[in-house]
Scaffold this active site. Structure first.
Site, short mmCIF file in Angstrom:
data_model
loop_
_atom_site.label_atom_id
_atom_site.label_comp_id
_atom_site.label_asym_id
_atom_site.label_seq_id
_atom_site.Cartn_x
_atom_site.Cartn_y
_atom_site.Cartn_z
N GLU A 172 23.60 14.21 16.16
CA GLU A 172 24.66 14.62 15.23
C GLU A 172 24.54 16.01 14.58
O GLU A 172 24.49 16.13 13.35
CB GLU A 172 24.82 13.55 14.13
CG GLU A 172 25.25 12.22 14.72
CD GLU A 172 25.72 11.19 13.69
OE1 GLU A 172 25.54 11.43 12.48
OE2 GLU A 172 26.28 10.17 14.11
N GLU A 280 26.20 6.11 19.81
CA GLU A 280 26.34 5.36 18.56
C GLU A 280 27.78 4.92 18.42
O GLU A 280 28.71 5.73 18.49
CB GLU A 280 25.99 6.20 17.31
CG GLU A 280 24.52 6.45 17.10
CD GLU A 280 24.22 7.09 15.73
OE1 GLU A 280 25.06 6.97 14.81
OE2 GLU A 280 23.15 7.70 15.61
#
Ligand SMILES: *[C@@H]1O[C@H](CO)[C@@H](O)[C@H](O)[C@H]1NC(C)=O
Ligand SMILES: *[C@@H]1O[C@H](CO)[C@@H](O)[C@H](O)[C@H]1NC(C)=O
Ligand SMILES: *[C@@H]1O[C@H](CO)[C@@H](O)[C@H](O)[C@H]1NC(C)=O
Ligand SMILES: *[C@@H]1O[C@H](CO)[C@@H](O)[C@H](O)[C@H]1NC(C)=O
Ligand SMILES: *[C@@H]1O[C@H](CO)[C@@H](O)[C@H](O)[C@H]1NC(C)=O
Ligand SMILES: *[C@@H]1O[C@H](CO)[C@@H](O)[C@H](O)[C@H]1NC(C)=O
Ligand SMILES: *[C@@H]1O[C@H](CO)[C@@H](O)[C@H](O)[C@H]1NC(C)=O
Length: 348
Positions: A172, A280
């Protein structure tokens, strides 16, 4: 997973039409299905600061959390065949960016990797640092690209002989110069390929690797990242997607199946001959999340030419009675029980 203070508010939600049936996952679809086995990443915030005291390795002889048992259960009962194993950069090098892997710390993390490999599954090594080291962006005022590539060169050397290990370069990235970040990604790919020519490498974009931003923000630039032979073999885009109203993965209620987000991504991937991996996604233990996660899995399975796998967030060291997005299986005696999201949408 995002914390609530770091949301990207510019994405506009398009709510999915409600359907009455709960579709089950298409068993013929994605090659990989699995779960994140979190814990080595606990204490890392979105500014890349790692509080080592909060780390909770999912190792039964360290924290009491039986990550190995969870993975064995998932493989045997749910047909899972991949696990993502988040870990912090600072821990692996014991506080020195560009330094050597710390022998003891690496050995502890490697215990988890080896217990994953021992289940016959594939295993993603995930550096969970948000493109940062202690608040500073890699290659953009923080540690140099060479220092970060050195971490990956050492990790790739350790796992070079096992093609069941995938390299998740970075969890991320967000709020950075995307073109400069792509240079960082290229430096890492080049370093890995010097020692590990075959393994799959997951390429992280920006915007917390949101699936919605991949095809428009970072993806067009990440297309330039190449292997030393100028091919893109084994280079797969890494995307995350949550289904709550602000896409943060912090609420137990889901409001979208995100098919409106994944449809243009699929078209872009096909047009460019590339693939993506959702490392995710997830939801709470609620009927809305069961509905929408199942719908998303069905879509991804039906488009498995471009979407090669999904890894749910998260199992490992979370407390299933308090953590909003837990897919931690619970054990009584020798009997494991899965979260409903797993039995309804992810199991195969
Ligand atoms: C935990 O067990 C692993 C073997 O599975 C061993 O290598 C490691 O040293 C043990 N760690 C501790 C803290 O006892
Ligand atoms: C590997 O798996 C086998 C059986 O699946 C088990 O007996 C063994 O203890 C495992 N070894 C490690 C190091 O996890
Ligand atoms: C990988 O395999 C090659 C050839 O079998 C060997 O030379 C090398 O030492 C191995 N590397 C590791 C890290 O085990
Ligand atoms: C991506 O993040 C940048 C800030 O880093 C923001 O300006 C942009 O609107 C975001 N784009 C999308 C599609 O989320
Ligand atoms: C890769 O492409 C670059 C630039 O187009 C070129 O300079 C280089 O020779 C190529 N390398 C190989 C191995 O084809
Ligand atoms: C999930 O929700 C069901 C009811 O819908 C409940 O029975 C179960 O205990 C919940 N699981 C957890 C781990 O909270
Ligand atoms: C699964 O997806 C494939 C490819 O789209 C489709 O042909 C097949 O009918 C689907 N199977 C089920 C059980 O939905």
């Amino acid at each position: 997973m995002l914390s609530t203070f770091s949301l990207f508010s510019t994405l506009v939600a398009t709510l999915a039409v409600q359907v009455t049936a709960l579709p089950s996952a298409n068993r013929t679809g994605m090659r990989f299905m699995g779960a994140n086995i979190a814990g080595f990443d606990f204490g890392i915030t979105t500014d890349g600061v790692q509080d080592l005291a909060s780390m909770t390795p999912p190792l039964s002889n360290v924290s009491g959390i039986d990550g190995a048992g969870q993975m064995r259960h998932f493989v045997q009962t749910d047909g899972f065949n991949i696990f993502r194993l988040p870990v912090g950069w600072k821990y692996l090098v014991n506080g020195t960016p560009g330094g050597k892997l710390d022998a003891a710390n690496f050995a502890e993390y490697n215990t988890l990797v080896q217990s994953c490999l021992n289940t016959t599954a594939h295993c993603i090594v995930d550096i969970h640092n948000y493109a940062r080291w202690e608040g500073q962006i890699i290659g953009q005022g923080g540690p140099s690209n060479e220092q970060f590539a050195s971490l990956w060169s050492q990790l790739a050397t350790k796992y070079a002989n096992n093609t069941r290990v995938l390299f998740g370069i970075m969890n991320e990235p967000h709020d950075l110069d995307v073109a400069a970040w792509v240079d960082t990604v290229q430096a890492v790919v080049t370093a890995i390929r010097m020692v590990a020519p075959k393994q799959t490498i997951l390429l992280p974009g920006s915007n917390y690797t949101s699936a919605g931003a991949m095809s428009t923000v970072a993806g067009p630039l990440l297309m330039d990242v190449k292997n030393p032979d100028n091919t893109t073999t084994g280079l797969v885009f890494d995307v995350h997607q949550y289904l709550d109203y602000d896409y943060s993965g912090t609420h137990t209620t889901c409001v979208t199946n995100a098919i409106d987000t994944y449809t243009p991504l699929a078209a872009w991937l096909r047009a460019n001959g590339r693939q993506a991996f959702t490392t995710e996604t997830g939801g709470g233990n609620t009927s809305s999340c069961v509905q929408y996660v199942c719908e998303l899995m069905k879509f991804l399975n039906a488009n498995s030419d471009v979407f090669i796998g999904t890894v749910a967030w998260a199992a490992g060291s979370f407390d299933p009675s308090t953590y909003e997005l837990s897919v931690v299986p619970t054990r009584v005696g020798s009997t494991w029980t899965d979260a409903e999201l797993v039995t309804s949408c992810l199991k195969r």
